[in-house]
Design a protein around this motif. Sequence first.
Motif, PDB file in Angstrom:
ATOM      1  N   VAL A   1       0.814  -1.200   0.000  1.00 27.47           N
ATOM      2  CA  VAL A   1       0.000   0.000   0.000  1.00 27.47           C
ATOM      3  C   VAL A   1       0.853   1.258   0.000  1.00 27.47           C
ATOM      4  N   GLY A   2       0.654   2.093  -1.003  1.00 26.07           N
ATOM      5  CA  GLY A   2       1.395   3.345  -1.081  1.00 26.07           C
ATOM      6  C   GLY A   2       0.612   4.480  -0.452  1.00 26.07           C
ATOM      7  N   THR A   3       1.284   5.608  -0.231  1.00 23.28           N
ATOM      8  CA  THR A   3       0.657   6.742   0.436  1.00 23.28           C
ATOM      9  C   THR A   3      -0.550   7.251  -0.329  1.00 23.28           C
ATOM     10  N   SER A   4      -0.411   7.397  -1.638  1.00 25.76           N
ATOM     11  CA  SER A   4      -1.495   7.974  -2.435  1.00 25.76           C
ATOM     12  C   SER A   4      -2.698   7.034  -2.474  1.00 25.76           C
ATOM     13  N   ASP A   5      -2.467   5.736  -2.245  1.00 25.65           N
ATOM     14  CA  ASP A   5      -3.590   4.790  -2.260  1.00 25.65           C
ATOM     15  C   ASP A   5      -4.641   5.165  -1.216  1.00 25.65           C
ATOM     16  N   HIS A   6      -4.192   5.748  -0.135  1.00 24.66           N
ATOM     17  CA  HIS A   6      -5.107   6.115   0.941  1.00 24.66           C
ATOM     18  C   HIS A   6      -6.098   7.196   0.524  1.00 24.66           C
ATOM     19  N   LEU A   7      -5.776   7.908  -0.560  1.00 27.03           N
ATOM     20  CA  LEU A   7      -6.611   9.033  -0.971  1.00 27.03           C
ATOM     21  C   LEU A   7      -7.745   8.615  -1.911  1.00 27.03           C
ATOM     22  N   LEU A   8      -7.646   7.421  -2.456  1.00 26.88           N
ATOM     23  CA  LEU A   8      -8.685   6.962  -3.394  1.00 26.88           C
ATOM     24  C   LEU A   8     -10.008   6.764  -2.661  1.00 26.88           C
ATOM     25  N   LYS A   9     -11.117   7.032  -3.408  1.00 26.51           N
ATOM     26  CA  LYS A   9     -12.414   6.829  -2.755  1.00 26.51           C
ATOM     27  C   LYS A   9     -13.461   6.375  -3.775  1.00 26.51           C
ATOM     28  N   GLU A  10     -14.589   5.959  -3.269  1.00 25.51           N
ATOM     29  CA  GLU A  10     -15.691   5.477  -4.091  1.00 25.51           C
ATOM     30  C   GLU A  10     -15.996   6.426  -5.244  1.00 25.51           C
ATOM     31  N   LYS A  11     -16.262   5.866  -6.423  1.00 25.01           N
ATOM     32  CA  LYS A  11     -16.630   6.616  -7.631  1.00 25.01           C
ATOM     33  C   LYS A  11     -15.471   7.303  -8.325  1.00 25.01           C
ATOM     34  N   ASP A  12     -14.253   7.165  -7.751  1.00 27.73           N
ATOM     35  CA  ASP A  12     -13.092   7.659  -8.498  1.00 27.73           C
ATOM     36  C   ASP A  12     -12.901   6.804  -9.744  1.00 27.73           C
ATOM     37  N   MET A  13     -12.393   7.444 -10.825  1.00 27.77           N
ATOM     38  CA  MET A  13     -11.977   6.694 -12.001  1.00 27.77           C
ATOM     39  C   MET A  13     -10.490   6.425 -11.823  1.00 27.77           C
ATOM     40  N   VAL A  14     -10.048   5.175 -11.988  1.00 29.12           N
ATOM     41  CA  VAL A  14      -8.634   4.836 -11.773  1.00 29.12           C
ATOM     42  C   VAL A  14      -8.069   4.053 -12.962  1.00 29.12           C
ATOM     43  N   LYS A  15      -6.757   4.176 -13.127  1.00 27.00           N
ATOM     44  CA  LYS A  15      -6.064   3.329 -14.100  1.00 27.00           C
ATOM     45  C   LYS A  15      -5.244   2.328 -13.305  1.00 27.00           C
ATOM     46  N   ILE A  16      -5.254   1.052 -13.729  1.00 27.77           N
ATOM     47  CA  ILE A  16      -4.500   0.040 -12.980  1.00 27.77           C
ATOM     48  C   ILE A  16      -3.590  -0.765 -13.912  1.00 27.77           C
ATOM     49  N   ILE A  17      -2.529  -1.313 -13.305  1.00 26.16           N
ATOM     50  CA  ILE A  17      -1.741  -2.379 -13.930  1.00 26.16           C
ATOM     51  C   ILE A  17      -1.939  -3.578 -13.019  1.00 26.16           C
ATOM     52  N   ALA A  18      -2.434  -4.693 -13.594  1.00 25.81           N
ATOM     53  CA  ALA A  18      -2.789  -5.821 -12.735  1.00 25.81           C
ATOM     54  C   ALA A  18      -2.707  -7.138 -13.502  1.00 25.81           C
ATOM     55  N   HIS A  19      -2.776  -8.213 -12.718  1.00 25.76           N
ATOM     56  CA  HIS A  19      -2.765  -9.559 -13.286  1.00 25.76           C
ATOM     57  C   HIS A  19      -4.008 -10.278 -12.768  1.00 25.76           C
ATOM     58  N   VAL A  20      -4.694 -11.027 -13.652  1.00 24.47           N
ATOM     59  CA  VAL A  20      -5.916 -11.706 -13.233  1.00 24.47           C
ATOM     60  C   VAL A  20      -5.596 -13.076 -12.638  1.00 24.47           C
ATOM     61  N   THR A  21      -5.976 -13.282 -11.376  1.00 24.77           N
ATOM     62  CA  THR A  21      -5.762 -14.586 -10.728  1.00 24.77           C
ATOM     63  C   THR A  21      -7.129 -15.160 -10.349  1.00 24.77           C
ATOM     64  N   GLU A  22      -7.105 -16.299  -9.697  1.00 24.60           N
ATOM     65  CA  GLU A  22      -8.370 -16.888  -9.286  1.00 24.60           C
ATOM     66  C   GLU A  22      -8.327 -17.188  -7.797  1.00 24.60           C
ATOM     67  N   PHE A  23      -9.384 -16.890  -7.082  1.00 22.78           N
ATOM     68  CA  PHE A  23      -9.438 -17.164  -5.642  1.00 22.78           C
ATOM     69  C   PHE A  23     -10.840 -17.677  -5.328  1.00 22.78           C
ATOM     70  N   ASN A  24     -10.923 -18.842  -4.716  1.00 20.48           N
ATOM     71  CA  ASN A  24     -12.238 -19.441  -4.441  1.00 20.48           C
ATOM     72  C   ASN A  24     -13.128 -19.496  -5.682  1.00 20.48           C
ATOM     73  N   SER A  25     -12.562 -19.944  -6.763  1.00 21.92           N
ATOM     74  CA  SER A  25     -13.211 -20.025  -8.081  1.00 21.92           C
ATOM     75  C   SER A  25     -13.840 -18.717  -8.555  1.00 21.92           C
ATOM     76  N   GLN A  26     -13.331 -17.611  -8.069  1.00 24.65           N
ATOM     77  CA  GLN A  26     -13.743 -16.300  -8.589  1.00 24.65           C
ATOM     78  C   GLN A  26     -12.499 -15.588  -9.111  1.00 24.65           C
ATOM     79  N   LEU A  27     -12.670 -14.853 -10.206  1.00 18.12           N
ATOM     80  CA  LEU A  27     -11.534 -14.073 -10.705  1.00 18.12           C
ATOM     81  C   LEU A  27     -11.242 -12.931  -9.736  1.00 18.12           C
ATOM     82  N   GLN A  28      -9.935 -12.558  -9.674  1.00 21.23           N
ATOM     83  CA  GLN A  28      -9.507 -11.497  -8.778  1.00 21.23           C
ATOM     84  C   GLN A  28      -8.317 -10.783  -9.433  1.00 21.23           C
ATOM     85  N   LEU A  29      -8.204  -9.486  -9.179  1.00 25.92           N
ATOM     86  CA  LEU A  29      -7.067  -8.750  -9.735  1.00 25.92           C
ATOM     87  C   LEU A  29      -5.954  -8.629  -8.694  1.00 25.92           C
ATOM     88  N   LYS A  30      -4.744  -8.992  -9.082  1.00 30.71           N
ATOM     89  CA  LYS A  30      -3.572  -8.726  -8.247  1.00 30.71           C
ATOM     90  C   LYS A  30      -2.993  -7.436  -8.821  1.00 30.71           C
TER      91      LYS A  30
END
Lengths: 319, 319, 319, 319, 319, 319
Positions: free
Chosen positions: A54-83
Amino acid sequence: MKQVFVKDLKKEMDVIDFFMVKSIAVKTGSTGKPYLDVILGDKTGEINGKKWDVGTSDHLLKEKDMVKIIAHVTEFNSQLQLKIQRIRKAVPESNPEDILDMGDFVKAAPEDPEEMYDYIYGVCESMDDQDYKALCMKVLNENRDKLMYYPAASKNHHAELGGLLYHTKRMLMNGERVCEVYTGLNRDLVSTGVILHDIQKIFEIDADTDGMASGYSFEGQMLGHIVMGVKYVDKLALELGIPSEKRIMLEHMVLSHHYEPEFGSPKKPLFPEAEVLHYLDILDARMYDMEEALKVTEPGGFSDRIWTLDNRRIYKQER
Amino acid sequence: MKQVFVKDLKKEMDVIDFFMVKSIAVKTGSTGKPYLDVILGDKTGEINGKKWDVGTSDHLLKEKDMVKIIAHVTEFNSQLQLKIQRIRKAVPESNPEDILDMGDFVKAAPEDPEEMYDYIYGVCESMDDQDYKALCMKVLNENRDKLMYYPAASKNHHAELGGLLYHTKRMLMNGERVCEVYTGLNRDLVSTGVILHDIQKIFEIDADTDGMASGYSFEGQMLGHIVMGVKYVDKLALELGIPSEKRIMLEHMVLSHHYEPEFGSPKKPLFPEAEVLHYLDILDARMYDMEEALKVTEPGGFSDRIWTLDNRRIYKQER
Amino acid sequence: MKQVFVKDLKKEMDVIDFFMVKSIAVKTGSTGKPYLDVILGDKTGEINGKKWDVGTSDHLLKEKDMVKIIAHVTEFNSQLQLKIQRIRKAVPESNPEDILDMGDFVKAAPEDPEEMYDYIYGVCESMDDQDYKALCMKVLNENRDKLMYYPAASKNHHAELGGLLYHTKRMLMNGERVCEVYTGLNRDLVSTGVILHDIQKIFEIDADTDGMASGYSFEGQMLGHIVMGVKYVDKLALELGIPSEKRIMLEHMVLSHHYEPEFGSPKKPLFPEAEVLHYLDILDARMYDMEEALKVTEPGGFSDRIWTLDNRRIYKQER
Amino acid sequence: MKQVFVKDLKKEMDVIDFFMVKSIAVKTGSTGKPYLDVILGDKTGEINGKKWDVGTSDHLLKEKDMVKIIAHVTEFNSQLQLKIQRIRKAVPESNPEDILDMGDFVKAAPEDPEEMYDYIYGVCESMDDQDYKALCMKVLNENRDKLMYYPAASKNHHAELGGLLYHTKRMLMNGERVCEVYTGLNRDLVSTGVILHDIQKIFEIDADTDGMASGYSFEGQMLGHIVMGVKYVDKLALELGIPSEKRIMLEHMVLSHHYEPEFGSPKKPLFPEAEVLHYLDILDARMYDMEEALKVTEPGGFSDRIWTLDNRRIYKQER
Amino acid sequence: MKQVFVKDLKKEMDVIDFFMVKSIAVKTGSTGKPYLDVILGDKTGEINGKKWDVGTSDHLLKEKDMVKIIAHVTEFNSQLQLKIQRIRKAVPESNPEDILDMGDFVKAAPEDPEEMYDYIYGVCESMDDQDYKALCMKVLNENRDKLMYYPAASKNHHAELGGLLYHTKRMLMNGERVCEVYTGLNRDLVSTGVILHDIQKIFEIDADTDGMASGYSFEGQMLGHIVMGVKYVDKLALELGIPSEKRIMLEHMVLSHHYEPEFGSPKKPLFPEAEVLHYLDILDARMYDMEEALKVTEPGGFSDRIWTLDNRRIYKQER
Amino acid sequence: MKQVFVKDLKKEMDVIDFFMVKSIAVKTGSTGKPYLDVILGDKTGEINGKKWDVGTSDHLLKEKDMVKIIAHVTEFNSQLQLKIQRIRKAVPESNPEDILDMGDFVKAAPEDPEEMYDYIYGVCESMDDQDYKALCMKVLNENRDKLMYYPAASKNHHAELGGLLYHTKRMLMNGERVCEVYTGLNRDLVSTGVILHDIQKIFEIDADTDGMASGYSFEGQMLGHIVMGVKYVDKLALELGIPSEKRIMLEHMVLSHHYEPEFGSPKKPLFPEAEVLHYLDILDARMYDMEEALKVTEPGGFSDRIWTLDNRRIYKQER
């Protein structure tokens, strides 16, 4: 510009794209280390993501913000999840690629609100009965702003931007056709019933201009949109001097449209147009839910269990 | 020629006219004297009559005879009743005035059976799907004779000559319109479901060529028209080489069209066309029952309680 | 002056006394002879009578006439019945003995309407909350005339002259005591709920000034007293400027007081005073029905089955 | 050879033994490290295991593999769990100790399928009624292969290898005895009903030769084994020329054996043998479920809540 | 000696024979003339009779008298009825032909009470468990007199002389056989449950020595035979020093044997023998009701609707 | 001395204080490391805690120990959680600050058990009816010890130290007031019913002297407190020579006080005092549950969903 949508994500994909933050929290892992737990979404669905560092700026994000991410799709409990490796808020002011089409991020009815509104307005204008016509016009005019975006539910069928208009429009279309077959029906009365039946959902439900419901109003919880609708028709009809037989019949249509007491209607329909209103309503809800279920079902297969359809699994023909 | 109909009889009228015998018996009064107890009817309803002085020829009368009577209308327990002075069997062979139009005596659907049949046949001919088309044609062809007169019920909605055709035709009309609104629906599948859904009523119910049911067949009581219909579709589909997916979907539509287990459907509809079939069916039944109720209700008043409508009393608008 | 009451009639008694005509008709017997069929009543009950020899003046009698009869009590189908020799209309103008006390003929609550009204009025006057007080005063003042005689039901509990006042008063008495035990309750809110909960029965039910209901009003059938009550509170509260929280809570109390959807309440009580209102209501109804049943039951025996008590037979202690 | 069974595992035990893989997946832990998540089973039950250090060969393991493990029994959320150090696939071709008795790994009915089949066959051979006899023989002969292993359910009672035979056999045994007490019953009809009632489960359920169900067939979901059974009896009876009364009675027995509409029977039993069939069925299911529950319950104690027994906890007598 | 039985009467027959008076009253006809209205019965059923000319001695007849009549069989409202010319009381003291076999007049179980009692006693004697044995012996011994004639119900199944013994015996017979199939069951516990389950019907129901119930006792109405049975077992078990586990299990069996709360059992069976008891009970009741229905049904036909069988019409095979 | 209570804990607080151990276990984390998992509580609620570094003495802690902790409040899955640095058992013998007031740790009724008992005792002493008085005195005297601490439920309403006394006392208070309004009621009978209705909960529930239930007794599971109560009244009434009418009426009151079969009452109340008992009981339970819900709800807001109140969310007036 957005390129990849939630419904297209597959295990092991790498993703670099924009999403809307649906909920976000910094949590403590089982080893005591903090991590970012976020739900990201677009108009096609939602997915959970974790960022372990967790980075400092991550704390500032809030509901309804538009964000850009770099992530990898994994699976957890047979559901897709973003790392998630990186996440940052979109800054359209300074960053041209961050200028986004909000329509990509918000689930919306498949037709333009203006056009749906105009269709409904047109039905009113064509009414022969001047009482029903005046009443419907008033309802449409004084609630135009909210109708442009209101959903027809907080979840379940038509819980989407413009959902209430879409629900109303399709019921009107079907109602006019039913009157062609059952010719004894009063077409204007049926149409008026359709336009009024759910109108108080715009005061029962709290929703924002993206058509997303956040809960119920105080009056919504205490009385519900059916009884609120009866009161509303009463008030308008008295203002417009509508004869009492018509006024009471319309209030009865609103009151009885859920048909069964356990679904909120203390009276069952007592004339044909009220009976028809109920079936227009339920058929539209069922068609909506089945269409939604089949959108994500393979031909020749069954959908997941759909709660609003009594947990049925819906079949998609192979053809 | 018949001139006065049951629905027009009023207290204290004198009646000289023809009726059909619905049931007849010689009974013993409370003072030990025999009297004739008869139910007479025509296409508009039925009425009880008593003849206190039983003649020899009266003993020869039997159900379904056409009779001419001289009688006076009285009231007993707030029901109209005929006090019959004379009753004789109609003899059209020798008596010109006794030549009667049977249509005056039998409750019938408001449209001509031939025309309704042709309408339904036309829908089949216009189908694009060759499997559904072949199946429906076969069903219509091999059951044409019975369809010309069969009611859709032994009592309740569409219990009348041609009632099954009338029920089927109006559902087809409405089904085609629903497919205009909900464009994802397979129109041929909906129409085929409509044509098949009640077809085995012609073997579940025992009815005569006047469309009057006398009871249920052995198989009707043991299995019911829904399960009989599934077996029938199975047999035909195997004969015609219809692919198994389509066959099973059609069987499922027949099986699920009553929707709730307690009304005879062990499965709920699992695809949109099966869902639509149920609502076409129930809406047509409700419209029929309400139309019938309102025929004999004064404007501004409520009908009697209607058993098939959960004992509701239906309101007729004053306008 | 009336001397014998319906509840005291016994088989083989001779009766010469006054009764009120509840319904009357000339009917035709099984031998074709006319006879007079009448239901006579007083404040203690009703009994059927037959007069086998119909005179000219008998045809002039009508519902609610006061009549004097000479009759003999017989039994038919294990029910008492009057075999009437003579019947004539009372003529108080010319016949001193025909001057009757209407109280002998009309079932009425056991307390004086004026006194019950004053008790309820007194509760309002003692309220601390000025909003609730103003609302209750207005309700009592503008409905005073009807409250003086209205029953609380068309049949069942409190179907009697002044029944609505009696029901309201005993609930108020019990409500004040419940607030002594459950001290967190808002006493004024409970009392206001009691006064409002059934007030629209005076517009739902059609009743005459003897407290006898003849049926339901059009609005009563279409909406019912609960929803009519919500609309009424809404209208008054807006007129009086009552804060919206209080207004909606009161509307909710009216809406939820039948507790279960199948008894007409689309919402269950959502705060303690609404919960208490329901129990005050049902307890008063049950006590009334049981008291009525036990009035005509012998000690150590069971009453007849009471429909409003789920067909229970109520036991009267022998002691 | 297998030595330790799942039902005997205790906390802190070390285990070196063979199990069957029920499901397996490589998952990502909360710290981002992969681990092996596996469910292992034998004929006595199933247990979850984790291997925190995933080796290359671990990726090759799949459902239904036989594996040997070295592990330690721990507890997680009050459930036992295996902490696996090593896991490898059994290689019976090259490793003598890896030659396993499959019977140790698969839950099976307590009797030999061949013997159960022969018992049932014997009942058929002893039938006096040639129609019922021919029908039952044909059913047994043409379904012999599947009957050898089919379970009677996908979960719940008799979900085990040979479960359908075991269910059928015990019902037959009990049915013969009931006919000794209620001597008016037609023994051959009862036995035929027992043999037919669930036969289409072998086409409703998808199961492998270990008697483990993986789901439902398309026709199973759309129609269910009851309606499929009616169609099957219809087809066979027409082929064999069985008189229609007998044919329809047998179809009715299959149709009505679940008794209540909400459990899949649109008709209730209409003759004594159909009534008896239902009670034989339900009693056998209940005895099976209770026996299973008590197998793992201490004397003087209660079992866990059993879902198929309305969540009852079953008591085991201390004696 | 009696020669013609109620079940053999046909329309237009002349009858000279003995019957038992079930109820009798002098009533007033619609013309004011008195007539005798009587229900006559024998062991096969009951029939209504009218005597239009009431003689002096007719007033002396009363319920349970044996009478000889001369009558003619007529039909009224599709029910047979006797038109009685003469009726007189039987005088066996002075009139040899009036010496009657009471067994011809009273509906009774088809087996001898002594033999049924002995069978049940024998089952007790053969018990291995001394606690259950002692308890059952005591119950049988101390209730022997009433058991000889008590019915098992006031109406419905086994409402006949010796009905309780017959119900108990057939359940015991079937119970022993069920224990042969489900070998884990404790046979003595099952048998004890059977003997105790309905024993308090002899104090719940008021019946005379002909096995005819006249109503319910005070305690029967207030508590019912199930709860009375629990108290009775409690009292006896404490007297006999039966261990508490066994005592409570037996009380639970009595308490749970109706299975569903709405049929009087607040607890469902919690061990296999209690579960079996319920099914023995219901199967015996159903077999009894179906046997009774089929006794008066033609082969190939359906019985009337049977109220105790959910209004089913039971089919009798044609063979 | 305790200073901070569970209900006052907030995220990120540091806590050094005493709590009671509600449950405790050493578990293995997902990385294989052991940690201490504990639920700590006081009279205001419970909270989960984790200690990631397990010390030797930690293994010795057990349920109901009083402990002192040093911890930090974190949040996990939107629930507060304690991250425990140190935990040790309280040693009041040697450590003055460890001398604790047990009342801080146990949820208890808001009134003193002795005073509540005395109030109830006083009601008995004031009874006029010597039979009811003797019975109630005996019940109170012989169960005094358990009444001092028994809860009225294992969870739900009045699950707290002294809960049964509190429930009884408030019902008695309200019962006396109801008798002031409905003056035909027998006050002593109502009070006796209140005192007896739940008395066998002290043998149905297993509870310790802190009023905490650990489960149900064998007899409690097999029969339930209602039927146990009937047996108990029966036994006492026979000992005291109470007349049978009174005895059976009291047993009926206990039996019927849950009103509906599905809540455990096989009979509905059959006289007014039994009817009143039910409403006193349910009103007290509802008031208790609502009061508890509103204690932790902000004015102007809704509570969480309350399971015992049909999942309603209760509103707290803003005022």
